[in-house]
Motif scaffolding. Structure first.
Motif, PDB file in Angstrom:
ATOM      1  N   GLY A 101      22.004   7.667  30.243  1.00  0.00           N
ATOM      2  CA  GLY A 101      20.849   7.910  29.387  1.00  0.00           C
ATOM      3  C   GLY A 101      19.873   6.750  29.516  1.00  0.00           C
ATOM      4  O   GLY A 101      20.243   5.670  30.008  1.00  0.00           O
ATOM      5  N   PRO A 102      18.635   6.932  29.063  1.00  0.00           N
ATOM      6  CA  PRO A 102      17.606   5.894  29.201  1.00  0.00           C
ATOM      7  C   PRO A 102      17.906   4.614  28.407  1.00  0.00           C
ATOM      8  O   PRO A 102      17.309   3.570  28.668  1.00  0.00           O
ATOM      9  N   GLN A 103      18.840   4.703  27.451  1.00  0.00           N
ATOM     10  CA  GLN A 103      19.183   3.516  26.652  1.00  0.00           C
ATOM     11  C   GLN A 103      19.989   2.481  27.425  1.00  0.00           C
ATOM     12  O   GLN A 103      20.099   1.338  27.000  1.00  0.00           O
ATOM     13  N   VAL A 104      20.595   2.883  28.534  1.00  0.00           N
ATOM     14  CA  VAL A 104      21.406   1.937  29.305  1.00  0.00           C
ATOM     15  C   VAL A 104      20.482   0.876  29.901  1.00  0.00           C
ATOM     16  O   VAL A 104      19.491   1.198  30.557  1.00  0.00           O
ATOM     17  N   SER A 105      20.807  -0.395  29.634  1.00  0.00           N
ATOM     18  CA  SER A 105      19.912  -1.487  30.022  1.00  0.00           C
ATOM     19  C   SER A 105      19.846  -1.637  31.538  1.00  0.00           C
ATOM     20  O   SER A 105      20.749  -1.208  32.253  1.00  0.00           O
ATOM     21  N   GLU A 106      18.785  -2.294  31.995  1.00  0.00           N
ATOM     22  CA  GLU A 106      18.577  -2.481  33.438  1.00  0.00           C
ATOM     23  C   GLU A 106      19.749  -3.228  34.100  1.00  0.00           C
ATOM     24  O   GLU A 106      20.264  -2.764  35.124  1.00  0.00           O
ATOM     25  N   PRO A 107      20.230  -4.356  33.511  1.00  0.00           N
ATOM     26  CA  PRO A 107      21.366  -5.036  34.167  1.00  0.00           C
ATOM     27  C   PRO A 107      22.604  -4.133  34.282  1.00  0.00           C
ATOM     28  O   PRO A 107      23.271  -4.137  35.309  1.00  0.00           O
ATOM     29  N   CYS A 108      22.866  -3.353  33.243  1.00  0.00           N
ATOM     30  CA  CYS A 108      24.032  -2.461  33.306  1.00  0.00           C
ATOM     31  C   CYS A 108      23.816  -1.378  34.360  1.00  0.00           C
ATOM     32  O   CYS A 108      24.739  -1.013  35.088  1.00  0.00           O
ATOM     33  N   GLN A 109      22.582  -0.888  34.467  1.00  0.00           N
ATOM     34  CA  GLN A 109      22.293   0.105  35.502  1.00  0.00           C
ATOM     35  C   GLN A 109      22.546  -0.477  36.887  1.00  0.00           C
ATOM     36  O   GLN A 109      23.099   0.189  37.763  1.00  0.00           O
ATOM     37  N   LEU A 112      41.225  -5.247  34.409  1.00  0.00           N
ATOM     38  CA  LEU A 112      40.262  -4.746  35.388  1.00  0.00           C
ATOM     39  C   LEU A 112      38.833  -5.125  34.996  1.00  0.00           C
ATOM     40  O   LEU A 112      38.019  -5.514  35.836  1.00  0.00           O
ATOM     41  N   TYR A 113      38.539  -5.020  33.693  1.00  0.00           N
ATOM     42  CA  TYR A 113      37.209  -5.391  33.196  1.00  0.00           C
ATOM     43  C   TYR A 113      36.916  -6.856  33.535  1.00  0.00           C
ATOM     44  O   TYR A 113      35.865  -7.189  34.081  1.00  0.00           O
ATOM     45  N   SER A 114      37.893  -7.719  33.217  1.00  0.00           N
ATOM     46  CA  SER A 114      37.643  -9.153  33.403  1.00  0.00           C
ATOM     47  C   SER A 114      37.544  -9.543  34.859  1.00  0.00           C
ATOM     48  O   SER A 114      36.744 -10.403  35.221  1.00  0.00           O
ATOM     49  N   THR A 115      38.378  -8.922  35.699  1.00  0.00           N
ATOM     50  CA  THR A 115      38.391  -9.349  37.103  1.00  0.00           C
ATOM     51  C   THR A 115      37.310  -8.674  37.931  1.00  0.00           C
ATOM     52  O   THR A 115      36.766  -9.280  38.843  1.00  0.00           O
ATOM     53  N   THR A 138      32.442 -11.829  21.652  1.00  0.00           N
ATOM     54  CA  THR A 138      32.220 -12.965  22.521  1.00  0.00           C
ATOM     55  C   THR A 138      33.377 -13.065  23.505  1.00  0.00           C
ATOM     56  O   THR A 138      34.438 -12.482  23.294  1.00  0.00           O
ATOM     57  N   LEU A 139      33.180 -13.803  24.547  1.00  0.00           N
ATOM     58  CA  LEU A 139      34.228 -13.979  25.535  1.00  0.00           C
ATOM     59  C   LEU A 139      35.462 -14.623  24.897  1.00  0.00           C
ATOM     60  O   LEU A 139      36.596 -14.266  25.189  1.00  0.00           O
ATOM     61  N   PRO A 148      32.465 -10.354  36.402  1.00  0.00           N
ATOM     62  CA  PRO A 148      31.704 -11.152  37.387  1.00  0.00           C
ATOM     63  C   PRO A 148      30.377 -10.492  37.779  1.00  0.00           C
ATOM     64  O   PRO A 148      29.361 -11.187  37.933  1.00  0.00           O
ATOM     65  N   MET A 149      30.367  -9.165  37.902  1.00  0.00           N
ATOM     66  CA  MET A 149      29.117  -8.476  38.258  1.00  0.00           C
ATOM     67  C   MET A 149      28.117  -8.541  37.116  1.00  0.00           C
ATOM     68  O   MET A 149      26.918  -8.730  37.332  1.00  0.00           O
ATOM     69  N   LEU A 150      28.610  -8.378  35.881  1.00  0.00           N
ATOM     70  CA  LEU A 150      27.713  -8.464  34.720  1.00  0.00           C
ATOM     71  C   LEU A 150      27.132  -9.869  34.629  1.00  0.00           C
ATOM     72  O   LEU A 150      25.944 -10.049  34.350  1.00  0.00           O
ATOM     73  N   GLN A 151      27.999 -10.867  34.887  1.00  0.00           N
ATOM     74  CA  GLN A 151      27.548 -12.261  34.804  1.00  0.00           C
ATOM     75  C   GLN A 151      26.408 -12.517  35.791  1.00  0.00           C
ATOM     76  O   GLN A 151      25.431 -13.174  35.469  1.00  0.00           O
ATOM     77  N   GLU A 152      26.553 -11.953  36.987  1.00  0.00           N
ATOM     78  CA  GLU A 152      25.511 -12.103  37.996  1.00  0.00           C
ATOM     79  C   GLU A 152      24.182 -11.529  37.511  1.00  0.00           C
ATOM     80  O   GLU A 152      23.129 -12.108  37.723  1.00  0.00           O
ATOM     81  N   GLN A 153      24.260 -10.379  36.855  1.00  0.00           N
ATOM     82  CA  GLN A 153      23.051  -9.706  36.380  1.00  0.00           C
ATOM     83  C   GLN A 153      22.413 -10.414  35.198  1.00  0.00           C
ATOM     84  O   GLN A 153      21.209 -10.522  35.095  1.00  0.00           O
ATOM     85  N   TYR A 154      23.273 -10.873  34.284  1.00  0.00           N
ATOM     86  CA  TYR A 154      22.751 -11.423  33.026  1.00  0.00           C
ATOM     87  C   TYR A 154      22.454 -12.913  33.098  1.00  0.00           C
ATOM     88  O   TYR A 154      21.785 -13.452  32.223  1.00  0.00           O
ATOM     89  N   GLY A 155      22.995 -13.592  34.120  1.00  0.00           N
ATOM     90  CA  GLY A 155      22.783 -15.033  34.202  1.00  0.00           C
ATOM     91  C   GLY A 155      23.311 -15.719  32.955  1.00  0.00           C
ATOM     92  O   GLY A 155      24.459 -15.493  32.569  1.00  0.00           O
TER      93      GLY A 155
END
Ligand code: UDP
Ligand code: GLC
Ligand code: MN
Length: 328
Positions: free
Chosen positions: A40-48, A246-249, A269-270, A253-260
């Motif tokens: 849906g359009p609510q999904v943020s750009e980094p998540c997309q 699976l989420y953590s490994t 929180t982590l 890492p991919m989310l971290q790359e996107q979100y900086g």
């Protein structure tokens, strides 16, 4: 197979994380099928962006909402009106056959054999086994079926306010017509069933191929709930651990790359997540349900397939090992 695909849905960032983990679980078990996500359009750009790295196709769709507050109240899930959006999956006509999977499902072994089944194949719902659960189903994309489904929605609505009510109304002979359309329960093991029939879970649970974190509390909301209230919902801790591992490994890492530097854990929180993992591990340690003892060869195989027997022989040491690897 390029004309067959696993399909999921996420209308917001929370469910998007579920979809990411589901996609990675399918990849990890080496599916030969395409992966498609409806968003849906609510999904943020980094998540997309992350979804586009995991899925072959990410398609933006209009969010359909049943708006059926009365039935949704009965289901005690006011937020599920938007599951009508799932019906868009029938428009993916560039595939000849698909398997829809909820974003709160996790694949534990290769399930490509599901594509041998016909529309509409699904597993029984644990709450009313003459209904199928719409968290995992085999279907054939078709504009005609899609239009008929929408027509059905306007004329009859949904008895639960969500897609499952519509689909069971539409494919109404599922319970009686053709047993080959009944998927074994191990393809959609609803976490809710685990504690309603524990002996069966102990006996057969090791064969599970897909776990479905059905219910209000999802793996991604554990940081909040489990941590503050000390509850684990209805999911077995070992499946939760699989999800978090699976989420953590392979997703964080991919989310971290996107979100900086920006925080991306919308609900926890982590640190809370790490503590939650530790308490889940402790819960497994404190009450390991007895399991039939597998041979060491079987155990080794399972371990290599990423299906360690956290509840039994491999329990705490391996959990700790696994946690240590991604909590560093
Ligand atoms: N879903 C979504 N956004 C929402 C609610 C649901 O994208 O706000 C999608 C998602 O794929 C989810 C499915 O619809 O897995 C069904 O909802 P859920 O899994 O929460 O229902 P349950 O299986 O718990 O009954
Ligand atoms: C169910 C299914 C889910 C569906 C919901 C609403 O419990 O697990 O996939 O969206 O009902 O109908
Ligand atoms: Mn679900």
């Amino acid at each position: 197979m390029t004309d067959q695909a696993f399909v999921t849905l996420a209308t917001n960032d929370s469910y998007a994380k579920g979809a990411m983990v589901l996609g990675q679980s399918l990849r990890r078990h080496k599916t030969s099928k395409k992966l498609a996500a409806l968003i849906g359009p609510q999904v943020s750009e980094p998540c997309q962006s992350v979804l586009r790295r995991i899925f072959d196709e990410v398609r933006l769709v209009d969010v359909l909402d049943s708006g059926d507050t009365a039935h949704l109240a009965l289901l005690k899930r006011p937020e599920l009106g938007v599951t009508f959006t799932k019906l868009h999956c029938w428009t993916l006509t560039h595939y000849s056959k698909c398997v829809f999977m909820d974003a709160d499902t996790l694949v534990l072994s290769n399930i490509d054999e599901l594509f041998d089944r016909e529309e509409l194949s699904a597993a029984p719902d644990p709450g009313w086994p003459d209904c199928f659960n719409s968290g995992v189903f085999v279907f054939r994309p078709s504009v005609e079926t899609h239009d008929k489904l929408l027509q059905y929605c306007t004329e009859h609505g949904s008895f639960d306010g969500g897609d499952q009510g519509v689909l069971n109304g539409f494919f109404s002979d599922w319970a009686t017509a053709d047993i080959s359309k009944h998927l074994p329960f191990i393809y959609n093991l609803s976490s809710i069933a685990i504690y309603t029939y524990l002996p069966a879970f102990k006996h057969y649970g090791g064969n599970a191929k897909v776990v479905h974190f059905l219910g209000k509390t999802k793996p991604w909301s554990y940081g909040l709930d489990a941590q503050t209230k000390g509850i684990f919902g209805s999911a077995h801790p070992s499946f939760l651990l699989d999800w978090w591992a699976l989420y953590s490994t392979s997703v964080v890492p991919m989310l971290q790359e996107q979100y900086g530097d920006q925080p991306f854990h919308s609900e926890c929180t982590l640190e809370a997540m790490e503590e939650t993992l530790a308490s889940v591990a402790a819960a497994v340690h404190l009450s390991p349900p007895a399991q039939p003892q597998p041979s060491s060869e079987e155990r080794k195989q399972k371990w290599e397939q990423g299906q360690a027997d956290y509840m039994g022989t491999d329990s705490f040491d391996n959990i700790k090992k696994k946690l240590d690897t991604f909590l560093k």
